[in-house]
Design an enzyme around this catalytic site. Structure first.
Site, short mmCIF file in Angstrom:
data_model
loop_
_atom_site.label_atom_id
_atom_site.label_comp_id
_atom_site.label_asym_id
_atom_site.label_seq_id
_atom_site.Cartn_x
_atom_site.Cartn_y
_atom_site.Cartn_z
N GLU A 73 -29.10 25.70 -50.94
CA GLU A 73 -30.02 26.21 -51.96
C GLU A 73 -30.22 25.20 -53.08
O GLU A 73 -29.26 24.85 -53.78
CB GLU A 73 -29.48 27.52 -52.56
CG GLU A 73 -30.36 28.06 -53.68
CD GLU A 73 -29.74 29.23 -54.41
OE1 GLU A 73 -30.48 29.94 -55.11
OE2 GLU A 73 -28.51 29.43 -54.29
N GLU A 91 -31.93 38.72 -56.99
CA GLU A 91 -30.93 37.99 -57.78
C GLU A 91 -31.47 37.77 -59.19
O GLU A 91 -31.92 36.69 -59.55
CB GLU A 91 -30.59 36.65 -57.11
CG GLU A 91 -29.40 35.97 -57.76
CD GLU A 91 -29.11 34.61 -57.14
OE1 GLU A 91 -28.01 34.44 -56.59
OE2 GLU A 91 -29.97 33.71 -57.22
#
Length: 287
Positions: free
Chosen positions: A156, A255
């Site tokens: 990520e 998130e």
């Protein structure tokens, strides 16, 4: 939250490291997520909760856990992942072993392999080649381990403009280049739209260009990292439509930092589910 659609084009998971902060245990957050209509959760570092305890909470609430991270390393030294840190391959492998063991116990099929930060006192440019070479070596090792367990590895990019100035992996272009060099089918790109918008923008083209590499998606509004429908730079109705058109089949991790009570802030998701139910009833959507 009302009726949840039996199926819909996009599937959402509650990130319990961010959502339901009003509850103090992971088990309670799982229960709250289930009551809110979620069928899946993700947790950055669940290791303070015994894996067997987490598994019981998931089973009790009919939930699955779809993502965890490798351990961050030594927080006292400012570490946030070990994958790209030269001379710490042994620590990375130890953390990977722990993550795999935990994931197997709770039946989690995705692990975010954290790259880590440029060490304090070192210049990013001067260490870039060494860190990239280390990351590639560690990712190849991890991919072989994860392949045996049927687990997907993810990397990520994290933005260096707001969130973490020292994080090594910070743009989709850098991540794509590394994945191409690693060349393992069970390693994919974790698309966090919050980070991508801050670092590069151009979301439509970037999502389309890297779509074949994407193994997971996460969402939050920019710049304050609140609910997707809060004021900010990203039109999530457009993004959701784009992902549907491209045929994204994975989960989307929520998130973000709730502006208030988590459930009260889920109107955007209720609206999405309602719209999908309406379209399905009218024969306009294939879920």
């Amino acid at each position: 939250m009302g009726e949840v659609p039996m199926s819909c084009p996009l599937h959402f998971a509650a990130n319990l490291s961010w959502l339901f902060p009003e509850l103090d245990t992971l088990s309670h957050r799982i229960e709250a997520a289930a009551q809110a209509g979620f069928k899946a959760v993700e947790v950055a570092w669940p290791y303070d909760t015994e894996a067997t305890q987490l598994k019981k909470a998931l089973e009790k609430n009919g939930m699955e856990i779809i993502l965890i991270n490798t351990p961050p390393g030594n927080k006292a030294r400012g570490e946030l992942g070990l994958g790209a840190l030269p001379m710490q391959q042994a620590e990375f492998r130890t953390g990977l072993d722990l993550a795999v063991k935990y994931a197997k116990t709770v039946d989690c099929k995705r692990i975010h392999l954290m790259a880590g930060r440029v060490p304090v006192g070192l210049d990013r440019t001067s260490v870039a080649k060494a860190m990239e070479a280390t990351f590639i070596e560690n990712l190849k090792y991890a991919a072989d381990i994860l392949s045996k367990e049927g687990i997907l590895g993810l990397i990520e990019p994290i933005n260096t403009r707001i969130t973490d100035p020292c994080y090594f992996l910070n743009t989709p272009q850098q991540a794509a280049r590394i994945l191409q060099q690693v060349d393992r089918p069970n390693l994919k790109l974790q698309l966090d739209l919050f980070h991508w918008q801050i670092m590069d923008g151009n979301l439509t083209q970037n999502i389309a260009n890297y779509f074949s590499l994407i193994g997971h998606v996460q969402i939050a509004q920019v710049p304050n990292r609140n609910e997707p429908d809060s004021p900010g730079e990203i039109s999530y109705s457009y993004i959701f439509n784009l992902l549907e058109k491209l045929g994204y089949q994975g989960y989307i991790g929520c998130e973000y930092t709730p502006k208030g009570n988590t459930v009260d802030g889920l109107n955007w998701l209720r609206t999405y589910w309602t719209n999908q139910n309406t379209s399905k009833s009218a024969g306009l959507a294939e879920c």
